[in-house]
Design a protein around this motif. Structure first.
Motif, PDB file in Angstrom:
ATOM      1  N   LYS A  74       4.700  41.702  15.663  1.00 46.92           N
ATOM      2  CA  LYS A  74       3.388  41.976  16.250  1.00 46.92           C
ATOM      3  C   LYS A  74       2.644  43.054  15.471  1.00 46.92           C
ATOM      4  O   LYS A  74       3.220  43.810  14.677  1.00 46.92           O
ATOM      5  CB  LYS A  74       3.550  42.408  17.715  1.00 46.92           C
ATOM      6  N   GLU A  75       1.365  43.121  15.750  1.00 48.25           N
ATOM      7  CA  GLU A  75       0.488  44.062  15.053  1.00 48.25           C
ATOM      8  C   GLU A  75       0.943  45.510  15.287  1.00 48.25           C
ATOM      9  O   GLU A  75       1.302  45.899  16.394  1.00 48.25           O
ATOM     10  CB  GLU A  75      -0.943  43.894  15.568  1.00 48.25           C
ATOM     11  N   GLY A  76       0.962  46.260  14.218  1.00 45.52           N
ATOM     12  CA  GLY A  76       1.333  47.667  14.310  1.00 45.52           C
ATOM     13  C   GLY A  76       2.813  47.933  14.123  1.00 45.52           C
ATOM     14  O   GLY A  76       3.219  49.095  14.001  1.00 45.52           O
ATOM     15  N   ALA A  77       3.624  46.889  14.078  1.00 46.96           N
ATOM     16  CA  ALA A  77       5.055  47.080  13.829  1.00 46.96           C
ATOM     17  C   ALA A  77       5.292  47.332  12.348  1.00 46.96           C
ATOM     18  O   ALA A  77       4.632  46.735  11.495  1.00 46.96           O
ATOM     19  CB  ALA A  77       5.838  45.855  14.297  1.00 46.96           C
ATOM     20  N   GLU A  78       6.242  48.209  12.046  1.00 48.30           N
ATOM     21  CA  GLU A  78       6.557  48.546  10.652  1.00 48.30           C
ATOM     22  C   GLU A  78       7.950  48.019  10.325  1.00 48.30           C
ATOM     23  O   GLU A  78       8.952  48.473  10.892  1.00 48.30           O
ATOM     24  CB  GLU A  78       6.505  50.062  10.453  1.00 48.30           C
ATOM     25  N   VAL A  79       8.005  47.050   9.405  1.00 47.31           N
ATOM     26  CA  VAL A  79       9.273  46.421   9.028  1.00 47.31           C
ATOM     27  C   VAL A  79       9.371  46.413   7.503  1.00 47.31           C
ATOM     28  O   VAL A  79       8.671  45.639   6.833  1.00 47.31           O
ATOM     29  CB  VAL A  79       9.370  44.977   9.571  1.00 47.31           C
ATOM     30  N   PRO A  80      10.205  47.266   6.912  1.00 46.03           N
ATOM     31  CA  PRO A  80      10.332  47.305   5.446  1.00 46.03           C
ATOM     32  C   PRO A  80      10.849  45.983   4.877  1.00 46.03           C
ATOM     33  O   PRO A  80      11.469  45.171   5.576  1.00 46.03           O
ATOM     34  CB  PRO A  80      11.346  48.431   5.217  1.00 46.03           C
ATOM     35  N   ASP A  81      10.622  45.803   3.574  1.00 49.84           N
ATOM     36  CA  ASP A  81      11.019  44.559   2.917  1.00 49.84           C
ATOM     37  C   ASP A  81      12.531  44.374   2.860  1.00 49.84           C
ATOM     38  O   ASP A  81      13.016  43.238   2.757  1.00 49.84           O
ATOM     39  CB  ASP A  81      10.450  44.528   1.487  1.00 49.84           C
TER      40      ASP A  81
ATOM     41  N   ALA B 219       6.689  48.957  16.987  1.00 53.83           N
ATOM     42  CA  ALA B 219       8.088  49.211  16.642  1.00 53.83           C
ATOM     43  C   ALA B 219       8.177  49.667  15.181  1.00 53.83           C
ATOM     44  O   ALA B 219       7.438  49.192  14.319  1.00 53.83           O
ATOM     45  CB  ALA B 219       8.927  47.961  16.865  1.00 53.83           C
ATOM     46  N   LYS B 220       9.107  50.582  14.920  1.00 55.15           N
ATOM     47  CA  LYS B 220       9.311  51.088  13.561  1.00 55.15           C
ATOM     48  C   LYS B 220      10.767  50.859  13.177  1.00 55.15           C
ATOM     49  O   LYS B 220      11.672  51.432  13.774  1.00 55.15           O
ATOM     50  CB  LYS B 220       8.956  52.572  13.475  1.00 55.15           C
ATOM     51  N   ILE B 221      10.969  50.020  12.173  1.00 53.78           N
ATOM     52  CA  ILE B 221      12.309  49.619  11.752  1.00 53.78           C
ATOM     53  C   ILE B 221      12.653  50.342  10.450  1.00 53.78           C
ATOM     54  O   ILE B 221      11.836  50.374   9.516  1.00 53.78           O
ATOM     55  CB  ILE B 221      12.403  48.087  11.551  1.00 53.78           C
TER      56      ILE B 221
ATOM     57  N   LYS C 135      19.762  45.148   9.879  1.00 60.62           N
ATOM     58  CA  LYS C 135      20.017  43.714  10.012  1.00 60.62           C
ATOM     59  C   LYS C 135      19.721  43.284  11.441  1.00 60.62           C
ATOM     60  O   LYS C 135      20.250  43.860  12.394  1.00 60.62           O
ATOM     61  CB  LYS C 135      21.468  43.393   9.656  1.00 60.62           C
ATOM     62  N   ILE C 136      18.867  42.278  11.585  1.00 58.36           N
ATOM     63  CA  ILE C 136      18.458  41.795  12.911  1.00 58.36           C
ATOM     64  C   ILE C 136      18.770  40.295  12.975  1.00 58.36           C
ATOM     65  O   ILE C 136      18.133  39.494  12.279  1.00 58.36           O
ATOM     66  CB  ILE C 136      16.964  42.044  13.173  1.00 58.36           C
TER      67      ILE C 136
END
Length: 413
Positions: A246-253, A267-269, A274-275
Motif C-alpha cells: 500500500k501507499e506509504g509503505a517502505e520495502v527495500p529491494d 509499514a517500514k520493512i 523474508k516474508i
C-alpha cells in the motif's frame, strides 16, 4: 426493510484478540469485519436502516461508526442489550424497531454473499424463517441443516457429534416478526438452539444454499481468522497479483517476498527481511533487519526487532517483539504486549499489555498417544523446544498438571 446485525457477543474463543475489541471489530486486512458487513448491506436498496444490537464494548462500535462510517448512506440505530441475551434474546430486544420481514446477520460472519439473494428466496416461499446455508469441512462446529427437495428444512441440530450432512447454518436469516412473539423478553435465549428447531418442527423454515463462488467464514477462533485472511488475499490476488504494497509503505529491494502477501500503508520493512505466503503486515508496523514471517497476521503499529521469526502467529496492535525471538505454532499475542529478546514461544496465548521476560507457566505438549503413555513425557520435546526450556516445562507440569481450561486454551502467559 430493516437489517439487524447481532454485535453483542464476547468472542471468548478469539481471546486475547477480542479482549480489547468487540468481536465484530476484529479486522481482516486492516478493516473491521463490521465494515465489510455494512458495505455489503449498502448494496441492497430495500434496506433503509441497519440496527446494531450491541452489548460488550459497545462504545468501541459506536466510536467506529461515528468516526469511520459517518458518510454511510443508510440510517444506523444502536440497540443496547442490558445484559448478555444471546442471539434469540437480542432479537427480541429489537422487536419494536422491525416490521414484517427483516434481515439478520451475525456480526462474526465474514462473507461476500449477496444478502439480496436470501431476501428474494424468502419472498418466494411460505416460511417464517429463511436461513442461508453453506457447505463446510467441519460441520460438527455448526448447526447442521437437512432439507427436502423443495428447500424446506426437515431437521436442524446445533453442533451434532455425528453430523449427517455438511450443510450448515451460516448465521444469516430473513425472519418474520411473528417469530419474535414466541421469544421471552429480557432472558438469555439461543435462537439457533431454542427457537429455530421449534419452527423447523412446524415446517416453517426454508433454506437457501449460498452459491459456490461465495466465501463464508465464522470468525470464531484464531484459525478462522487465519482462514479469512487467506481468502481475502486470494481474492485480491485474482485482480492485483500476489503482492500488495500500500501507499506509504517502505520495502527495500533486498526484501524477499513470496506471495500472497499484503503490506499495509505506512509499514517500514528493514533490509534482508523474508516474508512468506499469507502474511499480513498492518499499518505503521516497523520491521527491523533480517526478520522472518510466514503465515502471520500483524494487526498494526507493531515493532518487530531484528532477526525475530514469526510463523503461524497473530499479533495484536502495538506489540513489541524483541531480537532473536521465535514465535510459532498458532501463537496469539494480545495488544501492546512486549516480548523480551531471545525467547522462544510455541502455541501461547499472551494477554494484552503483558511483559514476557521469561518462561513463566505451562506448555501443552502434543504427544502421540500411540508412543507415549498418559502422564509421561518424552525426553526430547516433540515441538522442538530447546532442551533447557523443555526440562523446565516438564518439571513444572510434573508438580502441578495444567487445569482443563489451560489445556483447552493453551494459555501460557
Amino acid at each position: 426493510m430493516k437489517a439487524v446485525i447481532l454485535a453483542g457477543g464476547f468472542g471468548t474463543r478469539l481471546r486475547p484478540i477480542s479482549s480489547t475489541r468487540p468481536k465484530p471489530m476484529v479486522p481482516v486486512l486492516g478493516k473491521p469485519n463490521l465494515q465489510y458487513l455494512l458495505e455489503n448491506i449498502e448494496k441492497i436498496p430495500e434496506i433503509d436502516e441497519v440496527i446494531l444490537s450491541v452489548h460488550y464494548m459497545r462504545g468501541e462500535i459506536r466510536e467506529f461508526i461515528d468516526e469511520k462510517m459517518a458518510d454511510y448512506p443508510k440510517d444506523i440505530r444502536f440497540v443496547n442489550d442490558p445484559m448478555p441475551l444471546e442471539t434469540g434474546g437480542a432479537l427480541k430486544n429489537v422487536e419494536e424497531y422491525v416490521s414484517d420481514d427483516f434481515l439478520v446477520i451475525y456480526g462474526d460472519v465474514f462473507t461476500n454473499f449477496n444478502f439480496k439473494e436470501l431476501i428474494e428466496a424468502h419472498k418466494n416461499n411460505d416460511g417464517l424463517i429463511t436461513v442461508a446455508v453453506t457447505k463446510v469441512y467441519d460441520p460438527e462446529r455448526f448447526g447442521v441443516v437437512e432439507t427436502d427437495e423443495n428447500g424446506k428444512v426437515t431437521h436442524f441440530e446445533e453442533k451434532p457429534h455425528r453430523p449427517k450432512t455438511n450443510l450448515v447454518d451460516a448465521g444469516i436469516y430473513v425472519v418474520n416478526k411473528k417469530v419474535l412473539e414466541e421469544i421471552p423478553k429480557d432472558k438469555e435465549v439461543y435462537f439457533e438452539r431454542e427457537i429455530l428447531p421449534k419452527f423447523v418442527a412446524r415446517g416453517e423454515v426454508y433454506a437457501y444454499r449460498m452459491p459456490r463462488d461465495a466465501y463464508w467464514v465464522d470468525l470464531g477462533t484464531p484459525d478462522d481468522l487465519f482462514y479469512a485472511h487467506q481468502i481475502a488475499m486470494d481474492e485480491i490476488a485474482k485482480d492485483n497479483g500476489y503482492i500488495t504494497i500500500k501507499e506509504g509503505a517502505e520495502v527495500p529491494d533486498d526484501v524477499e517476498i513470496q506471495g500472497p502477501v499484503y503490506i499495509d500503508e505506512g509499514a517500514k520493512i528493514g533490509h534482508g527481511v523474508k516474508i512468506k505466503a499469507y502474511t499480513y503486515i498492518g499499518p505503521n508496523t516497523i520491521v527491523e533487519d533480517k526478520a522472518y514471517f510466514k503465515r502471520s497476521i500483524l494487526i498494526g503499529n507493531d515493532i518487530i526487532k531484528e532477526r525475530a521469526e514469526l510463523k503461524d502467529t497473530i499479533l495484536g496492535e502495538g506489540v513489541v517483539v524483541g531480537k532473536n525471538v521465535i514465535i510459532k505454532e498458532n501463537a496469539v499475542v494480545g495488544d501492546y504486549a512486549k516480548i523480551a529478546d531471545d525467547l522462544v514461544i510455541y502455541g501461547a496465548k499472551i494477554l494484552p499489555w503483558k511483559k514476557v521476560e521469561e518462561y513463566e507457566a505451562y506448555i501443552k505438549v502434543k504427544l502421540d498417544p500411540t508412543k507415549v503413555r498418559p502422564g509421561q513425557y518424552p525426553d526430547r520435546c516433540p515441538l522442538g523446544l530447546p532442551e533447557c526450556i523443555y526440562k523446565k516445562f516438564k518439571a513444572i507440569a510434573g508438580e502441578k498438571p495444567p487445569c482443563d481450561e489451560c489445556i483447552e486454551n493453551q494459555w501460557l502467559f
